[in-house]
Design an enzyme around this catalytic site. Structure first.
Site, PDB file in Angstrom:
ATOM      1  N   LYS A   1       0.840  -1.202   0.000  1.00 42.34           N
ATOM      2  CA  LYS A   1       0.000   0.000   0.000  1.00 42.34           C
ATOM      3  C   LYS A   1       0.877   1.255   0.000  1.00 42.34           C
ATOM      4  O   LYS A   1       2.102   1.163   0.221  1.00 42.34           O
ATOM      5  CB  LYS A   1      -0.932  -0.015   1.214  1.00 42.34           C
TER       6      LYS A   1
ATOM      7  N   TYR B   1      15.707  29.744   8.382  1.00 38.95           N
ATOM      8  CA  TYR B   1      14.472  30.413   8.829  1.00 38.95           C
ATOM      9  C   TYR B   1      14.444  30.523  10.350  1.00 38.95           C
ATOM     10  O   TYR B   1      14.800  29.591  11.056  1.00 38.95           O
ATOM     11  CB  TYR B   1      13.245  29.618   8.378  1.00 38.95           C
TER      12      TYR B   1
ATOM     13  N   MET C   1      11.620  24.073   2.415  1.00 35.58           N
ATOM     14  CA  MET C   1      10.844  23.240   1.475  1.00 35.58           C
ATOM     15  C   MET C   1      11.751  22.515   0.480  1.00 35.58           C
ATOM     16  O   MET C   1      11.546  21.342   0.177  1.00 35.58           O
ATOM     17  CB  MET C   1       9.833  24.097   0.707  1.00 35.58           C
TER      18      MET C   1
HETATM   19  C1  LIG Z   1      -3.895  -5.080   7.529  1.00 37.62           C
HETATM   20  C2  LIG Z   1      -2.427  -4.895   7.466  1.00 37.62           C
HETATM   21  N1  LIG Z   1      -1.632  -5.967   7.397  1.00 37.62           N
HETATM   22  C3  LIG Z   1      -0.281  -5.849   7.321  1.00 37.62           C
HETATM   23  C4  LIG Z   1       0.323  -4.611   7.360  1.00 37.62           C
HETATM   24  C5  LIG Z   1       1.830  -4.526   7.310  1.00 37.62           C
HETATM   25  O1  LIG Z   1       2.323  -3.989   8.495  1.00 37.62           O
HETATM   26  P1  LIG Z   1       3.908  -3.769   8.670  1.00 37.62           P
HETATM   27  O2  LIG Z   1       4.287  -2.737   7.661  1.00 37.62           O
HETATM   28  O3  LIG Z   1       4.046  -3.269  10.067  1.00 37.62           O
HETATM   29  O4  LIG Z   1       4.531  -5.066   8.402  1.00 37.62           O
HETATM   30  C6  LIG Z   1      -0.463  -3.469   7.468  1.00 37.62           C
HETATM   31  C7  LIG Z   1       0.175  -2.155   7.565  1.00 37.62           C
HETATM   32  O5  LIG Z   1      -0.119  -1.331   8.361  1.00 37.62           O
HETATM   33  C8  LIG Z   1      -1.877  -3.614   7.510  1.00 37.62           C
HETATM   34  O6  LIG Z   1      -2.665  -2.543   7.594  1.00 37.62           O
END
Ligand SMILES: Cc1ncc(COP(=O)(O)O)c(C=O)c1O
Length: 357
Positions: free
Chosen positions: A35, A254, A302
């Site tokens: 993700k 800054y 930035m």
């Molecule tokens: C449902 C789920 N499974 C697995 C993971 C993987 O977690 P990690 O990156 O801590 O291994 C995540 C990440 O947050 C998750 O949301």
């Protein structure tokens, strides 16, 4: 000239980290968690390098579609399932697995129409209290799922709240709650994130779901990635674009709140919070210049940040600056900036140029 801010992605390190997960949980299949653009590493390139994964886990339907259209044939799990009934047609069309975590999602499935059979991962809340069905709601959820014409295999999953704390007993409590909730029910199971892959063998079950460990950051508090056998995948680099000698007492950056403690050389690197470097990294946060440790001076801007080079008087414009990665763990920078590696890696900005090798 191209701006030098650059993320080097070491695909060999990625594969070695993946093998580390395989070795830690040899009897489990692996859902590589991809993700947030593969935690900022670039979704498609990472997926193609991880063709040994048994499945991929994403959150956005767009990420799942991108993976399929790039030719990924593995199982793809939508870790938060449906957001609207409009997602159903795409999930069917692209052969995606759905996590189902709520009555609202069951209602979306009931209102929509599955055009082909879809595998479901029923999410059980065993103590994190974020998403999932309470154990006493499992039977009702299963009954609704099985009443749908298109439900394929049903698997069960849960997520840990504190697996990164090796001394917390809440993970053991969640593992036991999951077992008790499922009783002798048939169906494959998945519990483990990266921390549990490495530290909680009792959680391995049929499928593990490592994310951060694949990218070479530590999933366990107070354990370094190196000590866990993980290597950094992303090295965030830039170059010095200016240098100037400053006098003791000069204010830098800054707010003028960093005052040169001595006469010194200040280098300016072409990278800043607009590229995903944390603005809250304080003065003193380490960077590598030409492979040698130096430290931030003044506030991060930035597009730039300043570096105290008092012990590198020969530094030149064009010299390499490493912000994290090879030789400088992202976990150290995250700790200095009061955040976690996940936020830094997934926040690397679109201005940064990616190089894969
Ligand atoms: C449902 C789920 N499974 C697995 C993971 C993987 O977690 P990690 O990156 O801590 O291994 C995540 C990440 O947050 C998750 O949301």
């Amino acid at each position: 000239m191209t701006r030098p801010a650059c993320a080097h992605i070491d695909l060999g390190a990625l594969r070695r980290n993946f093998n580390r997960a395989r070795q830690a949980a040899p009897a489990s299949r692996i859902i590589a968690v991809m993700k947030a653009n593969a935690y900022g590493h670039g979704l498609v390139c990472i997926a193609q390098a991880l063709d040994a994964a048994d499945a991929f886990g994403v959150v956005g339907l767009d990420e799942a579609v991108t993976l399929r259209e790039a030719g990924c044939d593995q199982r793809i799990v939508l870790l938060e399932g449906l957001f609207s009934s409009g997602d159903i047609a795409l999930a069917c069309g692209y052969r995606l697995d759905l996590v189902i975590h709520s009555d609202h999602q069951l209602a979306l499935l009931e209102q929509g129409r599955l055009t082909r059979s879809i595998d479901v991962w029923l999410k059980i809340d065993t103590g994190m209290h974020r998403l999932g069905f309470a154990p006493d709601r499992i039977d009702a959820a299963l009954a609704r799922l099985h009443a749908l014409p298109g439900t394929g295999d049903v698997r069960f999953m849960t997520h840990f709240a504190r697996a990164d704390e090796s001394d917390a007993d809440s993970t053991a409590v969640q593992i036991e709650a999951f077992r008790t909730a499922l009783g002798g029910r048939a169906g494959e199971q998945s519990l483990a994130n990266s921390a549990a892959v490495l530290a909680w063998p009792a959680a391995h079950a049929d499928w593990v779901r490592p994310g951060i460990m694949l990218y070479g950051a530590s999933p366990i508090i107070a354990r370094s990635a190196g000590a866990l056998g993980l290597a950094p995948v992303m090295t965030l680099r830039s170059e010095l674009i200016a240098l100037a000698h400053r006098r003791r007492g000069d204010a830098v950056g800054y707010g003028g709140d960093w005052i040169c403690p001595r006469d010194t050389l200040i280098g300016v690197a072409a990278i800043g919070y607009g590229d995903g470097y944390p603005r809250h990294a304080p003065a003193g946060t380490p960077v590598l210049v030409n492979g040698r440790r130096a430290s931030l001076a003044g506030r991060v801007s930035m597009d730039m940040l300043c570096i105290d080079l008092h012990d590198q008087p020969d530094a030149r414009v064009g010299d390499e600056v490493i912000l994290w990665g090879d030789g400088l763990p992202v976990d150290d920078i995250a700790a200095a900036a009061g955040t976690i590696s996940y936020e830094l890696l997934s926040g690397v900005g679109t201005r940064v140029h990616y190089v894969y090798d």
